[in-house]
Design an enzyme around this catalytic site. Sequence first.
Site, PDB file in Angstrom:
ATOM      1  N   HIS A 174      30.781  -3.859   7.501  1.00 16.60           N
ATOM      2  CA  HIS A 174      31.241  -5.005   8.028  1.00 16.60           C
ATOM      3  C   HIS A 174      30.351  -5.668   9.391  1.00 16.60           C
ATOM      4  O   HIS A 174      30.785  -6.355  10.065  1.00 16.60           O
ATOM      5  CB  HIS A 174      32.627  -4.772   8.666  1.00 16.60           C
ATOM      6  CG  HIS A 174      33.619  -4.735   7.593  1.00 16.60           C
ATOM      7  ND1 HIS A 174      34.707  -3.740   7.992  1.00 16.60           N
ATOM      8  CD2 HIS A 174      33.933  -4.739   6.250  1.00 16.60           C
ATOM      9  CE1 HIS A 174      35.458  -3.318   6.788  1.00 16.60           C
ATOM     10  NE2 HIS A 174      34.747  -4.073   5.754  1.00 16.60           N
ATOM     11  N   GLU A 182      30.561  -7.403  -3.555  1.00 14.82           N
ATOM     12  CA  GLU A 182      29.596  -6.843  -2.855  1.00 14.82           C
ATOM     13  C   GLU A 182      28.593  -6.203  -3.498  1.00 14.82           C
ATOM     14  O   GLU A 182      28.836  -5.442  -4.483  1.00 14.82           O
ATOM     15  CB  GLU A 182      30.492  -6.009  -2.026  1.00 14.82           C
ATOM     16  CG  GLU A 182      31.294  -6.503  -1.052  1.00 14.82           C
ATOM     17  CD  GLU A 182      32.077  -5.501  -0.117  1.00 14.82           C
ATOM     18  OE1 GLU A 182      31.685  -4.248  -0.023  1.00 14.82           O
ATOM     19  OE2 GLU A 182      33.205  -6.090   0.516  1.00 14.82           O
ATOM     20  N   GLU A 189      34.668   0.445  -4.887  1.00 17.11           N
ATOM     21  CA  GLU A 189      33.532   0.056  -3.989  1.00 17.11           C
ATOM     22  C   GLU A 189      33.012   1.288  -2.971  1.00 17.11           C
ATOM     23  O   GLU A 189      33.195   1.622  -2.085  1.00 17.11           O
ATOM     24  CB  GLU A 189      34.111  -0.952  -2.973  1.00 17.11           C
ATOM     25  CG  GLU A 189      35.179  -0.683  -2.019  1.00 17.11           C
ATOM     26  CD  GLU A 189      35.373  -1.789  -0.986  1.00 17.11           C
ATOM     27  OE1 GLU A 189      34.346  -2.314  -0.467  1.00 17.11           O
ATOM     28  OE2 GLU A 189      36.416  -2.443  -0.935  1.00 17.11           O
TER      29      GLU A 189
END
Length: 404
Positions: free
Chosen positions: A234, A264, A360
């Site tokens: 982040h 992503e 992820e």
Amino acid sequence: MMKLERPQTIEFKNGDKAKPTFSAEEMSSRIARLRACMTENNLDIALFTSIHNINYYSDFVYCSFGRPYGLVVTHDSHTTVSANIDGGQPWRQSFDDNIVYTDWQRDNYFRTLQNLIKGKVRVGIEYDHVTLERREKLSEFFPKAEFADIGVPTMKLRMVKSEEEHALIRQGARISDIGGAACVEAISEGIPEYEVALHSTQAMVRAIAGTYPHTELMDTWTWFQSGLNTDGAHNPVTSRRIEKGDILSLNCFSMISGYYQALERTLFFHEASARELELWQVNCEVHRKGLTLVKPGVQCSEIAAELNEVFRKHDLLKYRTFGYGHSFGSLCHYYGREAGLELREDIDTVLEPGMVVSIEPMITLPKGMEGAGGYREHDILIVNENGAENITRFPFGPEHNIIH
């Protein structure tokens, strides 16, 4: 000095209702399930204060700027509570009724709630959102009321998505892919991270506007990271300029009516070393494995444990940075979290058809180590009766994402 006298509450039904994100049938179904949950938990009233629950049950995404907002649901009424600074926008966006509080007098928000919550009642509030100060105010203004948590029960209700939610999330995944393509298009030597991010975000906003011309356009964003800045999932964008051989992280987030979708990817600019390729391929191996594990009847913790073994086999488990995936829906980087649906060792939720989760995996090797950087891939999956459907189309891995 003359004392200011204004009403504490007003109605400001300015203009017509906006075209809603979801059908009346969808919203009515959500509220019916909520009221059934209230009955099950012996609650007379639900008082929501979070962006995600107010959005989920009213289609209104508020902008706080330090002011409190609310949604009061009884067994026969449904009213959002908004600040006068927003004018008629909350009324236009709210599924049902709305009341506005003025701020010329301290605590008019709580006086407004008093108009909606009366008597000796049992009220559900979000324990994970209400601050200590506001909890004390609620006790002061509602001395006869009893309070109980409704945050966890409603989180569980939100975890299984409807067909209308699936349709919106599919569009959001498609639009995130558009943002990814825009990122790749903008990458070149010497270009700063923020310029790549701006190009991607503009592409997604325009795609949202073209697909949902009636919706408000807010909160879509891109994190594009390079080099050392890839170490966190982040990390904000910076002014760092891309250099040949850089590891890159592409993170595109399309926000549609408060709903979060994401893409992503790990990329390299121009070239990757042998060790970097090895690390990248291991993370892709974990990613591919994870995509096969998402199916109904599987516990979140079981997925985490099985993927841990792949990293352990390559002696990379110590570089894993977080869980292997999470839920989607009404959430963003500053609101919402269906914490009970994350692919982590401490979550025993069993996957069900209708749930939407990501896979992820991410590892981070610190500066100074060969292959240093953060490696992460991210796809969105809709759990169905037979397994899961991957709705992310953007390719991943070294064969696709070494950018020249």
